[in-house]
Write a protein that holds these residues in place. Structure first.
Motif, short mmCIF file in Angstrom:
data_model
loop_
_atom_site.label_atom_id
_atom_site.label_comp_id
_atom_site.label_asym_id
_atom_site.label_seq_id
_atom_site.Cartn_x
_atom_site.Cartn_y
_atom_site.Cartn_z
N UNK A 62 43.57 -38.26 33.02
CA UNK A 62 44.87 -37.99 32.40
C UNK A 62 44.74 -36.86 31.38
N UNK A 63 43.70 -36.93 30.55
CA UNK A 63 43.52 -35.90 29.52
C UNK A 63 43.32 -34.53 30.15
N UNK A 64 42.54 -34.44 31.21
CA UNK A 64 42.31 -33.14 31.86
C UNK A 64 43.61 -32.61 32.45
N UNK A 65 44.35 -33.47 33.12
CA UNK A 65 45.63 -33.03 33.72
C UNK A 65 46.59 -32.55 32.65
N UNK A 66 46.73 -33.34 31.59
CA UNK A 66 47.67 -32.99 30.52
C UNK A 66 47.21 -31.73 29.79
N UNK A 67 45.94 -31.69 29.39
CA UNK A 67 45.47 -30.57 28.59
C UNK A 67 45.37 -29.28 29.39
N UNK A 68 44.68 -29.33 30.51
CA UNK A 68 44.47 -28.12 31.29
C UNK A 68 45.74 -27.73 32.04
N UNK A 69 46.30 -28.67 32.76
CA UNK A 69 47.53 -28.37 33.49
C UNK A 69 48.69 -28.05 32.57
N UNK A 70 48.87 -28.87 31.55
CA UNK A 70 49.96 -28.63 30.60
C UNK A 70 49.78 -27.34 29.81
N UNK A 71 48.54 -27.08 29.40
CA UNK A 71 48.28 -25.85 28.65
C UNK A 71 48.57 -24.60 29.47
N UNK A 72 48.13 -24.60 30.73
CA UNK A 72 48.38 -23.45 31.60
C UNK A 72 49.87 -23.30 31.92
N UNK A 73 50.55 -24.43 32.13
CA UNK A 73 51.99 -24.38 32.37
C UNK A 73 52.73 -23.84 31.14
N UNK A 74 52.27 -24.23 29.96
CA UNK A 74 52.90 -23.73 28.73
C UNK A 74 52.74 -22.22 28.61
N UNK A 75 51.55 -21.71 28.90
CA UNK A 75 51.33 -20.27 28.85
C UNK A 75 52.26 -19.55 29.84
N UNK A 76 52.35 -20.09 31.03
CA UNK A 76 53.18 -19.47 32.07
C UNK A 76 54.67 -19.64 31.80
N UNK A 77 55.02 -20.58 30.96
CA UNK A 77 56.43 -20.85 30.71
C UNK A 77 57.08 -21.59 31.87
N UNK A 78 56.32 -22.49 32.49
CA UNK A 78 56.81 -23.27 33.61
C UNK A 78 57.26 -24.63 33.12
N UNK A 79 58.55 -24.97 33.33
CA UNK A 79 59.11 -26.25 32.85
C UNK A 79 58.73 -26.45 31.38
#
Length: 137
Positions: A62-79
């Motif tokens: 969960x931490x990897x998905x949230x941190x890595x996936x969420x962090x990259x999505x935040x940079x990209x401005x996705x959702x």
């Protein structure tokens, strides 16, 4: 008091550039933390277990998905607003689960670092990603 903005190019305001920079800076800690968990999962599993949380392997995933996936999505401005809300809740949850010994100055600092990160992320929830984001397409 009015703050003037300058334009880097036609149609680009300083607030658009600041929004992108803010997202990158907020995301950096999540991306780096997610990468460190991928690189050394055993240490993270041990840390989760030492905090008394159940299913440390699931917690790691969960931490990897949230941190890595969420962090990259935040940079990209996705959702962006949704991702920022998830990251804010994650930051508060980890503050409470892992940095709750406030008599220890180091834990006190980490607790309030997480709280401050949640505050910055809530600003993204409130005001969105800005112009330079996948959300705008």
């Amino acid at each position: 008091m009015t703050i003037q903005t300058t334009t880097a190019r036609p149609g680009t305001s300083a607030s658009d550039v600041a929004a992108l920079a803010g997202r990158i800076l907020l995301a950096a800690i999540f991306v780096l933390s997610g990468l460190s968990k991928v690189a050394a999962p055993a240490g993270t599993i041990g840390y989760i277990a030492s905090a008394g949380l159940p299913l440390p392997q699931v917690g790691l995933a969960i931490a990897v998905i949230v941190e890595l996936g969420g962090g990259l999505a935040l940079v990209a401005g996705f959702r962006t607003r949704f991702i920022a809300a998830v990251l804010a809740l994650f930051s508060l949850a980890t503050a409470l689960a892992f940095h709750n010994h406030l008599a220890d100055q180091n834990q006190f600092i980490h607790f309030f670092k997480n709280v401050a990160m949640a505050g910055g992320l809530l600003q993204v929830v409130a005001f969105g990603a800005g112009r330079f984001a996948l959300d705008r397409r």
